[in-house]
Design a protein around this motif. Structure first.
Motif, mmCIF file in Angstrom:
data_model
loop_
_atom_site.group_PDB
_atom_site.id
_atom_site.type_symbol
_atom_site.label_atom_id
_atom_site.label_comp_id
_atom_site.label_asym_id
_atom_site.label_seq_id
_atom_site.Cartn_x
_atom_site.Cartn_y
_atom_site.Cartn_z
ATOM 1 N N GLN A 14 0.832 -1.202 0.000
ATOM 2 C CA GLN A 14 0.000 0.000 0.000
ATOM 3 C C GLN A 14 0.870 1.256 0.000
ATOM 4 O O GLN A 14 0.552 2.253 -0.658
ATOM 5 C CB GLN A 14 -0.935 0.001 1.223
ATOM 6 N N ASN A 15 1.966 1.221 0.727
ATOM 7 C CA ASN A 15 2.906 2.348 0.702
ATOM 8 C C ASN A 15 3.497 2.533 -0.698
ATOM 9 O O ASN A 15 3.671 3.657 -1.191
ATOM 10 C CB ASN A 15 4.037 2.117 1.705
ATOM 11 N N HIS A 16 3.827 1.409 -1.329
ATOM 12 C CA HIS A 16 4.389 1.453 -2.682
ATOM 13 C C HIS A 16 3.387 2.067 -3.660
ATOM 14 O O HIS A 16 3.748 2.892 -4.506
ATOM 15 C CB HIS A 16 4.755 0.028 -3.087
ATOM 16 N N LEU A 17 2.133 1.679 -3.536
ATOM 17 C CA LEU A 17 1.085 2.248 -4.387
ATOM 18 C C LEU A 17 0.926 3.745 -4.136
ATOM 19 O O LEU A 17 0.717 4.528 -5.070
ATOM 20 C CB LEU A 17 -0.247 1.539 -4.125
ATOM 21 N N ALA A 18 1.020 4.139 -2.864
ATOM 22 C CA ALA A 18 0.895 5.561 -2.534
ATOM 23 C C ALA A 18 2.026 6.372 -3.159
ATOM 24 O O ALA A 18 1.830 7.510 -3.592
ATOM 25 C CB ALA A 18 0.880 5.747 -1.015
ATOM 26 N N GLU A 68 18.825 7.860 7.376
ATOM 27 C CA GLU A 68 20.057 7.091 7.305
ATOM 28 C C GLU A 68 20.141 6.323 5.995
ATOM 29 O O GLU A 68 21.205 6.168 5.411
ATOM 30 C CB GLU A 68 20.129 6.112 8.485
ATOM 31 N N ALA A 69 18.986 5.843 5.506
ATOM 32 C CA ALA A 69 18.969 5.035 4.292
ATOM 33 C C ALA A 69 19.398 5.839 3.072
ATOM 34 O O ALA A 69 19.884 5.283 2.103
ATOM 35 C CB ALA A 69 17.578 4.457 4.050
ATOM 36 N N GLU A 70 19.224 7.166 3.120
ATOM 37 C CA GLU A 70 19.614 7.990 1.987
ATOM 38 C C GLU A 70 21.115 7.921 1.749
ATOM 39 O O GLU A 70 21.598 8.167 0.655
ATOM 40 C CB GLU A 70 19.189 9.441 2.231
ATOM 41 N N GLN A 71 21.860 7.571 2.800
ATOM 42 C CA GLN A 71 23.301 7.491 2.658
ATOM 43 C C GLN A 71 23.741 6.100 2.221
ATOM 44 O O GLN A 71 24.911 5.875 1.952
ATOM 45 C CB GLN A 71 23.973 7.826 4.008
ATOM 46 N N ALA A 72 22.826 5.139 2.199
ATOM 47 C CA ALA A 72 23.177 3.761 1.904
ATOM 48 C C ALA A 72 23.380 3.558 0.402
ATOM 49 O O ALA A 72 22.901 4.330 -0.410
ATOM 50 C CB ALA A 72 22.081 2.817 2.404
ATOM 51 N N PRO A 73 24.086 2.470 0.025
ATOM 52 C CA PRO A 73 24.252 2.180 -1.401
ATOM 53 C C PRO A 73 22.932 1.783 -2.021
ATOM 54 O O PRO A 73 22.012 1.364 -1.327
ATOM 55 C CB PRO A 73 25.232 0.988 -1.387
ATOM 56 N N PRO A 74 22.789 1.928 -3.359
ATOM 57 C CA PRO A 74 21.526 1.597 -4.007
ATOM 58 C C PRO A 74 21.116 0.171 -3.713
ATOM 59 O O PRO A 74 21.909 -0.747 -3.819
ATOM 60 C CB PRO A 74 21.850 1.779 -5.508
ATOM 61 N N SER A 75 19.874 -0.015 -3.325
ATOM 62 C CA SER A 75 19.376 -1.359 -3.080
ATOM 63 C C SER A 75 17.942 -1.435 -3.511
ATOM 64 O O SER A 75 17.640 -1.407 -4.688
ATOM 65 C CB SER A 75 19.553 -1.731 -1.610
ATOM 66 N N HIS A 76 17.026 -1.477 -2.569
ATOM 67 C CA HIS A 76 15.615 -1.602 -2.910
ATOM 68 C C HIS A 76 15.083 -0.279 -3.440
ATOM 69 O O HIS A 76 15.366 0.769 -2.882
ATOM 70 C CB HIS A 76 14.847 -2.045 -1.672
ATOM 71 N N PRO A 77 14.310 -0.293 -4.523
ATOM 72 C CA PRO A 77 13.909 0.957 -5.186
ATOM 73 C C PRO A 77 13.099 1.891 -4.327
ATOM 74 O O PRO A 77 13.096 3.084 -4.560
ATOM 75 C CB PRO A 77 13.081 0.470 -6.388
ATOM 76 N N GLU A 78 12.403 1.380 -3.317
ATOM 77 C CA GLU A 78 11.617 2.268 -2.464
ATOM 78 C C GLU A 78 12.445 2.731 -1.260
ATOM 79 O O GLU A 78 12.446 3.897 -0.906
ATOM 80 C CB GLU A 78 10.363 1.549 -1.972
ATOM 81 N N VAL A 79 13.197 1.802 -0.661
ATOM 82 C CA VAL A 79 13.890 2.111 0.584
ATOM 83 C C VAL A 79 14.945 3.171 0.401
ATOM 84 O O VAL A 79 15.155 4.012 1.265
ATOM 85 C CB VAL A 79 14.543 0.821 1.147
ATOM 86 N N THR A 80 15.627 3.170 -0.763
ATOM 87 C CA THR A 80 16.781 4.047 -0.920
ATOM 88 C C THR A 80 16.447 5.431 -1.438
ATOM 89 O O THR A 80 17.341 6.220 -1.675
ATOM 90 C CB THR A 80 17.799 3.410 -1.878
ATOM 91 N N SER A 81 15.195 5.754 -1.644
ATOM 92 C CA SER A 81 14.875 6.993 -2.333
ATOM 93 C C SER A 81 13.885 7.858 -1.579
ATOM 94 O O SER A 81 13.055 8.511 -2.175
ATOM 95 C CB SER A 81 14.317 6.674 -3.719
#
Length: 400
Positions: free
Chosen positions: A203-207, A275-288
């Motif tokens: 649901q978050n992804h859809l939002a 903190e996740a913004e500083q992480a390497p690219p991974s999951h398309p939702e988590v990193t952005s």
């Protein structure tokens, strides 16, 4: 074109640049419309070359997976999956999907056993000892056989995914033109295939993608076909990632070894988000999270959930690993399925390495249809994880 702008902003949360391999396997110098990296992440193709056009040749005729719409064999048929299977094994499974879909797992087991036998026999054969014409021929034959097994394996995975949709009595969208139908009943079926915790993240992804237009199911928008295809492919990968982490979450929940703090509220999620913004690219939702579109609002896009907090408890290395698609065959299935559904767009690469999609097709699609596409894509990725794991237990092909 407010909708197109919103979708473009939304899609920026789903695609990251990385080392690339082709998406859609360009032939004869053609340009892929999106790429999948060797780590399994989607990105736009930005090769540093001079301006050139993408030439797309028509694909050769293949065996379509079609189901009869009536008892009359001469009547019209409707495809039950966008991708048409080419290999002898794929065509065999296509026929079984139409006539006896419940027998697909047994047929797959039989084919995997034969593939294993063929691979074992080839490994036992000795190469010619000297560098002769025979050695070159031997290696060429071995390469052809390996490619045939890889194609057969890909189509086995695809047939199993299609069969899971058929078991759930949910038809795959055969085409995006005309717009996929709005069907709350089908949406409900798709949602029921996921755990409650995974559904919260869906649901978050859809939002993120629909923003404040999520409730306007019947509204029609004109959107770039390329971008919808990219969102679909990224959502497949999201579903793959989500099933992978949810499987671990459910196991730890059952054995009561979940880490502390995952039941904390939204403030905990926001803290990890920064903190996740500083992480390497991974999951398309988590990193952005810094790129969430302003059409729906941050609070609407990221509601607190146990599974989200659980994911954010991972270190960067674990998050990267879980966001990686494990096999080349699964990556290839995502590429081919998306290309079969959306087609190959006509795009050009500028001297600066950017994509010129001025000739990209604009399609009309309802927000309800877009929601259906995203739900289907996430479920496709979830099923792909399941069947990849199943097949690997019988024919090992997933890299450790």
């Amino acid at each position: 074109m407010e909708t197109a702008t919103a979708l473009r902003s939304s899609f920026s949360t789903c695609v990251r640049s990385s080392n690339r391999t082709s998406y859609g396997r360009p032939r004869s110098g053609s340009v892929p419309f999106v790429t999948v990296s060797n780590k399994g992440f989607l990105s736009l193709s930005h090769p540093r070359v001079g301006l050139k056009s993408a030439s797309f040749q028509s694909q050769k005729k293949r065996s379509a997976i079609k189901a009869s719409s009536s008892s009359d064999s001469a009547g019209p048929t409707a495809p039950i999956a966008p991708l048409q299977l080419e290999s002898p094994i794929g065509q065999f499974l296509s026929e079984i999907l139409v006539s006896h879909p419940h027998l697909v797992p047994a047929a797959v087991d039989q084919q995997l056993e034969q593939l294993q036998t063929d691979r074992d026999a080839e490994e036992q054969n000795e190469e010619p000892a000297t560098e002769t014409t025979n050695l070159v021929l031997y290696r060429r034959i071995a390469e052809v056989k390996a490619n045939e097994r890889k194609q057969a394996l890909e189509e086995i995975l695809y047939a199993l995914v299609v069969q899971k949709f058929m078991d759930a009595n949910i038809p795959l969208v055969p085409s995006v033109t005309p717009s996929p139908p709005t069907s709350p009943a089908q949406d409900d079926k798709l949602e029921l295939l996921h755990s409650p915790e995974a559904l919260e993240m869906i649901q978050n992804h859809l939002a993120l993608i629909l923003g404040n237009r999520a409730g306007e199911s019947s509204s029609i928008a004109e959107i770039s076909k390329l971008r919808v295809g990219q969102v679909y492919a990224a959502s497949v990968m999201y579903g793959y990632f989500l099933k992978r982490v949810d499987q671990r979450f459910q196991l730890e929940k059952t054995t009561k070894v979940l880490p502390e703090g995952i039941d904390k509220g939204d403030s905990n999620v926001r803290q990890h988000a920064s903190e996740a913004e500083q992480a390497p690219p991974s999951h398309p939702e988590v990193t952005s999270w810094s790129e969430v579109p302003n059409t729906g609002g941050f609070g609407q896009a990221f509601k607190a959930s146990r599974l989200r907090n659980y994911v954010m408890s991972f270190d960067a290395e674990s998050l990267q690993r879980y966001a990686t698609i494990r096999s080349k065959e699964a990556v290839s299935i995502i590429e081919k399925h998306t290309e079969a559904l959306f087609g190959k767009p006509e795009i050009r690469i500028t001297p600066e390495g950017t994509v010129d999609s001025s000739k990209d097709e604009v399609i009309k699609i309802s927000f309800g249809g877009l929601r259906r596409l995203v739900l289907e894509a996430v479920t496709f990725g979830s099923f792909l994880w399941d069947v990849e794991s199943y097949v690997d237990t019988r024919y090992h092909f997933v890299a450790n």
